[in-house]
Design a protein around this motif. Structure first.
Motif, PDB file in Angstrom:
ATOM      1  N   ARG A 169       4.947  63.493  12.220  1.00 32.12           N
ATOM      2  CA  ARG A 169       4.931  63.292  10.868  1.00 32.12           C
ATOM      3  C   ARG A 169       6.558  62.615  11.110  1.00 32.12           C
ATOM      4  N   LEU A 170       6.814  61.646  10.793  1.00 32.18           N
ATOM      5  CA  LEU A 170       7.963  60.305  10.504  1.00 32.18           C
ATOM      6  C   LEU A 170       8.270  60.276   9.242  1.00 32.18           C
ATOM      7  N   ARG A 171       9.766  60.618   8.406  1.00 28.34           N
ATOM      8  CA  ARG A 171      10.067  59.967   7.097  1.00 28.34           C
ATOM      9  C   ARG A 171      11.014  59.378   7.092  1.00 28.34           C
ATOM     10  N   MET A 172      11.080  57.904   6.538  1.00 30.36           N
ATOM     11  CA  MET A 172      12.600  57.204   7.057  1.00 30.36           C
ATOM     12  C   MET A 172      13.661  57.501   6.135  1.00 30.36           C
ATOM     13  N   PRO A 173      14.355  57.594   6.551  1.00 30.32           N
ATOM     14  CA  PRO A 173      15.940  58.118   5.443  1.00 30.32           C
ATOM     15  C   PRO A 173      16.326  56.674   4.289  1.00 30.32           C
ATOM     16  N   HIS A 174      16.284  57.145   3.246  1.00 31.13           N
ATOM     17  CA  HIS A 174      16.758  56.203   1.909  1.00 31.13           C
ATOM     18  C   HIS A 174      15.391  56.015   1.711  1.00 31.13           C
ATOM     19  N   THR A 175      14.202  55.290   2.645  1.00 32.86           N
ATOM     20  CA  THR A 175      12.774  55.237   1.163  1.00 32.86           C
ATOM     21  C   THR A 175      12.019  56.782   1.081  1.00 32.86           C
ATOM     22  N   ASP A 176      11.885  56.605   1.854  1.00 32.26           N
ATOM     23  CA  ASP A 176      10.625  58.186   1.568  1.00 32.26           C
ATOM     24  C   ASP A 176       9.800  57.562   2.273  1.00 32.26           C
ATOM     25  N   ILE A 177       9.863  56.666   2.839  1.00 35.77           N
ATOM     26  CA  ILE A 177       8.117  55.824   3.947  1.00 35.77           C
ATOM     27  C   ILE A 177       7.996  57.307   4.785  1.00 35.77           C
ATOM     28  N   GLU A 178       7.043  57.806   4.661  1.00 36.70           N
ATOM     29  CA  GLU A 178       6.519  58.627   5.556  1.00 36.70           C
ATOM     30  C   GLU A 178       4.854  58.305   6.611  1.00 36.70           C
ATOM     31  N   ILE A 179       5.168  58.246   7.833  1.00 44.88           N
ATOM     32  CA  ILE A 179       4.040  58.482   8.211  1.00 44.88           C
ATOM     33  C   ILE A 179       3.128  60.015   9.483  1.00 44.88           C
ATOM     34  N   GLU A 180       2.027  59.798   9.330  1.00 46.89           N
ATOM     35  CA  GLU A 180       1.700  60.561  10.164  1.00 46.89           C
ATOM     36  C   GLU A 180       0.388  60.426  10.834  1.00 46.89           C
ATOM     37  N   LEU A 181       1.028  60.406  12.032  1.00 47.50           N
ATOM     38  CA  LEU A 181      -0.574  60.039  13.238  1.00 47.50           C
ATOM     39  C   LEU A 181      -1.421  61.082  13.245  1.00 47.50           C
ATOM     40  N   LEU A 182      -2.607  60.077  13.385  1.00 47.29           N
ATOM     41  CA  LEU A 182      -3.883  61.383  13.240  1.00 47.29           C
ATOM     42  C   LEU A 182      -4.629  61.204  14.675  1.00 47.29           C
ATOM     43  N   VAL A 183      -4.172  60.882  15.275  1.00 49.45           N
ATOM     44  CA  VAL A 183      -4.287  60.675  16.234  1.00 49.45           C
ATOM     45  C   VAL A 183      -3.462  61.631  18.065  1.00 49.45           C
ATOM     46  N   PRO A 184      -3.545  62.686  18.718  1.00 51.16           N
ATOM     47  CA  PRO A 184      -2.831  63.223  19.775  1.00 51.16           C
ATOM     48  C   PRO A 184      -2.281  62.423  21.349  1.00 51.16           C
ATOM     49  N   SER A 185      -2.466  60.968  21.032  1.00 53.90           N
ATOM     50  CA  SER A 185      -2.057  60.371  22.376  1.00 53.90           C
ATOM     51  C   SER A 185      -2.334  58.850  21.715  1.00 53.90           C
ATOM     52  N   PHE A 186      -1.271  57.707  21.893  1.00 54.01           N
ATOM     53  CA  PHE A 186      -1.238  56.329  21.377  1.00 54.01           C
ATOM     54  C   PHE A 186      -2.165  55.931  22.789  1.00 54.01           C
ATOM     55  N   HIS A 187      -2.210  56.730  24.258  1.00 57.95           N
ATOM     56  CA  HIS A 187      -3.550  55.551  24.847  1.00 57.95           C
ATOM     57  C   HIS A 187      -4.963  55.626  24.771  1.00 57.95           C
ATOM     58  N   ASP A 188      -5.195  55.850  22.848  1.00 58.77           N
ATOM     59  CA  ASP A 188      -6.639  56.217  22.886  1.00 58.77           C
ATOM     60  C   ASP A 188      -6.749  54.823  22.639  1.00 58.77           C
ATOM     61  N   ARG A 189      -7.964  55.000  22.795  1.00 59.86           N
ATOM     62  CA  ARG A 189      -8.406  53.006  22.208  1.00 59.86           C
ATOM     63  C   ARG A 189      -8.293  52.790  20.702  1.00 59.86           C
ATOM     64  N   ILE A 190      -8.739  53.844  20.127  1.00 60.29           N
ATOM     65  CA  ILE A 190      -8.465  53.769  18.820  1.00 60.29           C
ATOM     66  C   ILE A 190      -6.698  54.144  18.024  1.00 60.29           C
ATOM     67  N   ILE A 191      -5.930  53.330  17.247  1.00 60.26           N
ATOM     68  CA  ILE A 191      -4.953  54.865  17.043  1.00 60.26           C
ATOM     69  C   ILE A 191      -4.794  54.558  15.168  1.00 60.26           C
ATOM     70  N   ALA A 192      -4.634  55.782  14.573  1.00 60.79           N
ATOM     71  CA  ALA A 192      -4.865  55.787  13.790  1.00 60.79           C
ATOM     72  C   ALA A 192      -3.691  56.816  12.800  1.00 60.79           C
ATOM     73  N   VAL A 193      -3.512  56.390  11.972  1.00 59.77           N
ATOM     74  CA  VAL A 193      -2.001  56.630  10.766  1.00 59.77           C
ATOM     75  C   VAL A 193      -1.945  57.051   9.211  1.00 59.77           C
ATOM     76  N   LEU A 194      -1.608  57.985   8.435  1.00 56.48           N
ATOM     77  CA  LEU A 194      -1.183  57.757   7.386  1.00 56.48           C
ATOM     78  C   LEU A 194      -0.407  57.777   6.884  1.00 56.48           C
ATOM     79  N   MET A 195       0.014  57.056   6.123  1.00 54.81           N
ATOM     80  CA  MET A 195       1.188  55.991   5.509  1.00 54.81           C
ATOM     81  C   MET A 195       1.356  56.812   4.261  1.00 54.81           C
TER      82      MET A 195
END
Length: 226
Positions: free
Chosen positions: A117-143
């Motif tokens: 999970r990444l959270r941007m300071p000052h804005t509270d935007i948060e993203i959650e990475l839904l896949v174990p590897s960034f080399h997978d054919r599909i990348i999914a993110v919960l924002m």
């Protein structure tokens, strides 16, 4: 140099309709454990990439990140902002997403406690990475966009198509000079290299977006002013 939280989880609140305090404490403990594992993973990646190439002092100078923060990070106790991680990645000559690679196995299940999970300071935007590897054919993110989120600048990323659909709330998309308002059940497909921004149309509730692509685009999720 102040280092705001960059890697975060979310704990349940203690309203009467929520589980008993013991359950809330257990959930909070799981979040803290997941955060610790994630920071340890990032620190291990940074140390491995730096080893044999530059000293900690040289990396601090090249990235303009304090040697104290770097030392804590490599020891698994730091909590850097996304901007700091981006600067460290540039100094090491890698993409920032390489810090979030998770070990893969023969299975395809990734538990919520193992997601980065990444959270941007000052804005509270948060993203959650839904896949174990960034080399997978599909990348999914919960924002997650906080209530009233309305960036002043548009983000740009590399040339790749990005598919997004709101799961909760309504979102206004600005794609260059185009404006599109969509809600749950709607979807949008756009080229990530076109200047774009997302606005949460509610001032009282957060909006959650599922974003999918064939390549990770972290710069798409964090506007320059966030």
């Amino acid at each position: 140099m102040q280092q705001p939280d960059g890697v975060n989880g979310t704990a349940a609140d203690g309203a009467s309709s929520e589980p008993p305090p013991s359950a809330s404490k257990s959930d909070h403990g799981q979040v803290q454990l997941a955060r610790a594992r994630q920071i340890a993973l990032i620190g291990k990646s940074v140390r491995a990439l730096r080893h044999g190439r530059m000293t900690l002092s040289q990396l601090a100078q090249a990235s303009n990140v304090s040697i104290g923060l770097l030392s804590r990070l490599e020891n698994g106790t730091g909590n850097p902002s996304f901007a700091s991680l981006s600067a460290i990645a540039r100094a090491l000559g890698v993409d920032v997403h390489s810090f979030f690679e998770l070990p893969t196995n023969s299975g395809t299940v990734l538990s919520s406690s193992d997601r980065a999970r990444l959270r941007m300071p000052h804005t509270d935007i948060e993203i959650e990475l839904l896949v174990p590897s960034f080399h997978d054919r599909i990348i999914a993110v919960l924002m997650t966009l906080p209530p009233g989120f309305n960036p002043h600048t548009q983000a740009t990323a590399r040339t790749v198509q990005q598919f997004e659909t709101p799961l909760d709330g309504s979102v206004e998309y600005h794609i260059e000079h185009e404006i599109h308002q969509i809600g749950p059940g709607d979807s949008i497909l756009f080229e990530a290299n076109r200047p774009h921004a997302r606005r949460n149309m509610s001032d009282s509730t957060a909006a959650t977006i599922l974003s999918c692509s064939i390549e990770i685009q972290l710069e798409s999720y964090f506007p320059a002013d966030s």
